[in-house]
Design an enzyme around this catalytic site. Structure first.
Site, PDB file in Angstrom:
ATOM      1  N   ARG A  15       0.850  -1.203   0.000  1.00 52.96           N
ATOM      2  CA  ARG A  15       0.000   0.000   0.000  1.00 52.96           C
ATOM      3  C   ARG A  15       0.880   1.245   0.000  1.00 52.96           C
ATOM      4  O   ARG A  15       1.031   1.903  -1.018  1.00 52.96           O
ATOM      5  CB  ARG A  15      -0.954  -0.011   1.204  1.00 52.96           C
ATOM      6  CG  ARG A  15      -2.145   0.969   1.051  1.00 52.96           C
ATOM      7  CD  ARG A  15      -1.797   2.408   1.373  1.00 52.96           C
ATOM      8  NE  ARG A  15      -1.338   2.590   2.735  1.00 52.96           N
ATOM      9  CZ  ARG A  15      -0.820   3.716   3.193  1.00 52.96           C
ATOM     10  NH1 ARG A  15      -0.676   4.777   2.398  1.00 52.96           N
ATOM     11  NH2 ARG A  15      -0.397   3.803   4.455  1.00 52.96           N
ATOM     12  N   ASP A  16       1.538   1.552   1.110  1.00 52.25           N
ATOM     13  CA  ASP A  16       2.376   2.750   1.129  1.00 52.25           C
ATOM     14  C   ASP A  16       3.583   2.576   0.204  1.00 52.25           C
ATOM     15  O   ASP A  16       4.060   3.529  -0.405  1.00 52.25           O
ATOM     16  CB  ASP A  16       2.840   3.064   2.550  1.00 52.25           C
ATOM     17  CG  ASP A  16       2.982   4.559   2.799  1.00 52.25           C
ATOM     18  OD1 ASP A  16       2.639   5.348   1.906  1.00 52.25           O
ATOM     19  OD2 ASP A  16       3.428   4.941   3.890  1.00 52.25           O
ATOM     20  N   HIS A  19       3.498   3.836  -3.623  1.00 51.26           N
ATOM     21  CA  HIS A  19       3.913   5.166  -4.086  1.00 51.26           C
ATOM     22  C   HIS A  19       5.258   5.106  -4.798  1.00 51.26           C
ATOM     23  O   HIS A  19       5.501   5.819  -5.774  1.00 51.26           O
ATOM     24  CB  HIS A  19       4.028   6.137  -2.905  1.00 51.26           C
ATOM     25  CG  HIS A  19       2.723   6.522  -2.293  1.00 51.26           C
ATOM     26  ND1 HIS A  19       1.793   7.316  -2.931  1.00 51.26           N
ATOM     27  CD2 HIS A  19       2.186   6.228  -1.072  1.00 51.26           C
ATOM     28  CE1 HIS A  19       0.746   7.504  -2.140  1.00 51.26           C
ATOM     29  NE2 HIS A  19       0.960   6.859  -1.009  1.00 51.26           N
ATOM     30  N   SER A 169       3.569  11.118   9.148  1.00 49.34           N
ATOM     31  CA  SER A 169       3.473  11.059   7.691  1.00 49.34           C
ATOM     32  C   SER A 169       4.602  11.795   6.974  1.00 49.34           C
ATOM     33  O   SER A 169       4.943  11.449   5.837  1.00 49.34           O
ATOM     34  CB  SER A 169       2.128  11.640   7.225  1.00 49.34           C
ATOM     35  OG  SER A 169       1.069  11.112   7.974  1.00 49.34           O
ATOM     36  N   HIS A 196       2.926   4.515  12.736  1.00 50.36           N
ATOM     37  CA  HIS A 196       3.375   4.429  11.342  1.00 50.36           C
ATOM     38  C   HIS A 196       4.410   5.526  11.126  1.00 50.36           C
ATOM     39  O   HIS A 196       4.099   6.714  11.244  1.00 50.36           O
ATOM     40  CB  HIS A 196       2.175   4.638  10.417  1.00 50.36           C
ATOM     41  CG  HIS A 196       2.496   4.675   8.954  1.00 50.36           C
ATOM     42  ND1 HIS A 196       2.264   3.600   8.119  1.00 50.36           N
ATOM     43  CD2 HIS A 196       3.019   5.651   8.167  1.00 50.36           C
ATOM     44  CE1 HIS A 196       2.614   3.916   6.881  1.00 50.36           C
ATOM     45  NE2 HIS A 196       3.088   5.161   6.888  1.00 50.36           N
ATOM     46  N   HIS A 198       7.672   7.383   8.887  1.00 52.16           N
ATOM     47  CA  HIS A 198       8.456   7.580   7.665  1.00 52.16           C
ATOM     48  C   HIS A 198       9.877   7.937   8.073  1.00 52.16           C
ATOM     49  O   HIS A 198      10.112   8.428   9.177  1.00 52.16           O
ATOM     50  CB  HIS A 198       7.823   8.661   6.789  1.00 52.16           C
ATOM     51  CG  HIS A 198       6.623   8.166   6.045  1.00 52.16           C
ATOM     52  ND1 HIS A 198       6.546   8.136   4.678  1.00 52.16           N
ATOM     53  CD2 HIS A 198       5.454   7.643   6.477  1.00 52.16           C
ATOM     54  CE1 HIS A 198       5.387   7.635   4.293  1.00 52.16           C
ATOM     55  NE2 HIS A 198       4.699   7.334   5.378  1.00 52.16           N
ATOM     56  N   TYR A 287       4.560  17.015   3.505  1.00 53.82           N
ATOM     57  CA  TYR A 287       4.408  15.756   2.788  1.00 53.82           C
ATOM     58  C   TYR A 287       5.087  15.828   1.422  1.00 53.82           C
ATOM     59  O   TYR A 287       5.275  16.900   0.845  1.00 53.82           O
ATOM     60  CB  TYR A 287       2.913  15.424   2.640  1.00 53.82           C
ATOM     61  CG  TYR A 287       2.677  13.971   2.309  1.00 53.82           C
ATOM     62  CD1 TYR A 287       3.083  12.969   3.183  1.00 53.82           C
ATOM     63  CD2 TYR A 287       2.075  13.593   1.108  1.00 53.82           C
ATOM     64  CE1 TYR A 287       2.887  11.636   2.892  1.00 53.82           C
ATOM     65  CE2 TYR A 287       1.871  12.252   0.803  1.00 53.82           C
ATOM     66  CZ  TYR A 287       2.286  11.290   1.704  1.00 53.82           C
ATOM     67  OH  TYR A 287       2.101   9.964   1.403  1.00 53.82           O
TER      68      TYR A 287
END
Length: 340
Positions: A15-16, A19, A169, A196, A198, A287
């Site tokens: 899913r992530d 990208h 994020s 979650h 990054h 982001y």
């Protein structure tokens, strides 16, 4: 045997990580990776377009496969590992939720900006009605204080969600940020908490470990760290670190290492290292969708793009506000002219 609290791993490679491959996972990719995650013992595998179900659009990028094809392919390869999807209200629909359930999905993570949980009420209600595990997934949580975040998460808890996630994020948090938030949430909420991360500041593993020590019940990761910017918390090192800490994640490290090396590494199209690009995103707290447009406009106005990123971060911009870059660049150019 360890007496330390166990933790569950949700792998979001499909899913992530989407990208980072322009949402072009094939059915064969999904089958191979899901079988590897099954052998690797992760709690759940999140599968969909990078922007969640319903995300295959011209704005966010067309996926190679439909949501239904991705999910049915994944479901066929999973037995003990649960199949999860992400849904962003306004992008994913109520009908998408029903389709996900038909395809074998067991968990839906309803993703909202950290101050906008009220937009998720109807989605939570329907998901519970059709028998899904429901997670409220709060994005960009570095943008508000721990106390503010708690207030919105208490509202989510009142909707009847099964657990709650905080997402860094932009990869903008340092360990203290994580510890303060998780400790408060564990003290005040009555549902499990997940994280979650990054890796834009190179802190995804460290922040995940700090979060575990503060009481986390779930941690997100991706094989090989696949994801936008400098990627996500990498699954393989995370599990290795948890093993050395004698924390039971239920995972088979070697199976995850083999899957990442054989089936994910060949798909990587850009470096997952902490580059200047990802570093400035984490430093400014914005982001990745702002990056290229800011570069282009900075060149047009002969500005240092890093100054634009920092200004954007000060304004606490969120996805969908990329048009502000032009206004900011114009004002900065005017300020420079006035000072000269």
């Amino acid at each position: 045997m360890s007496t330390r609290k166990p933790v569950k791993i949700i792998d979001t490679t499909l899913r992530d990580g989407s990208h980072a491959v322009h949402h072009q996972f094939s059915a064969e990719d999904i089958t191979r990776i899901c079988k590897g995650l099954e052998a690797g013992g992760v709690y759940a595998a999140e599968v969909s377009h990078g922007a969640g179900i319903g995300g295959s659009t011209l704005q966010f990028g067309r996926a190679r496969l439909s949501d239904r094809d991705m999910l049915t392919t994944a479901a066929a390869a999973l037995k003990n590992t649960k199949l999860a999807v992400l849904l962003v209200p306004g992008l994913g629909t109520m009908e998408d939720l029903k389709v996900a359930k038909e395809c074998g999905v067991e968990i839906v993570r309803i993703a909202v900006h950290c101050t906008e949980i009220d937009v998720a009420i109807q989605h939570v209600k329907l998901a519970k009605e059709i028998g899904l595990e429901v997670c409220a997934f709060f994005m960009m949580t570095h943008m508000i204080s721990a106390d503010e975040l708690l207030g919105y998460m208490k509202e989510a808890e009142s909707y009847g969600v099964d657990y709650i996630y905080m997402a860094d994020s932009a990869g903008a948090m340092v360990p203290e940020d994580i510890a303060v938030r998780v400790k408060l949430l564990k003290k005040e909420l009555n549902v499990p908490i997940g994280l979650h991360c990054h890796n834009n500041l190179g802190l995804a593993i460290g922040n995940s470990v700090v979060g575990y020590e503060a009481g986390l019940d779930f941690i997100d990761a991706t094989l090989q760290g696949l994801g936008p910017g400098s990627g996500n918390t990498p699954t393989e090192p995370l599990v290795a670190v948890l093993n050395k800490m004698k924390v039971d994640s239920g995972c088979n490290l070697y199976a995850l290492m083999d899957t990442g090396d054989k089936y994910v590494k060949p798909l990587i199209q850009h470096t997952i290292q902490v580059t200047n690009q990802s570093l400035i995103l984490g430093y400014a707290g914005i982001y990745s969708s702002f990056y290229q447009k800011a570069l282009d406009i900075a060149e047009e106005y002969d500005l240092d793009p890093r100054d634009i990123f920092v200004r954007l971060g000060d304004l606490k911009v969120i996805g969908g506000q990329e048009d502000m870059i032009l206004d900011i660049a114009y004002k900065m150019a005017q300020e420079r002219k006035a000072a000269s």
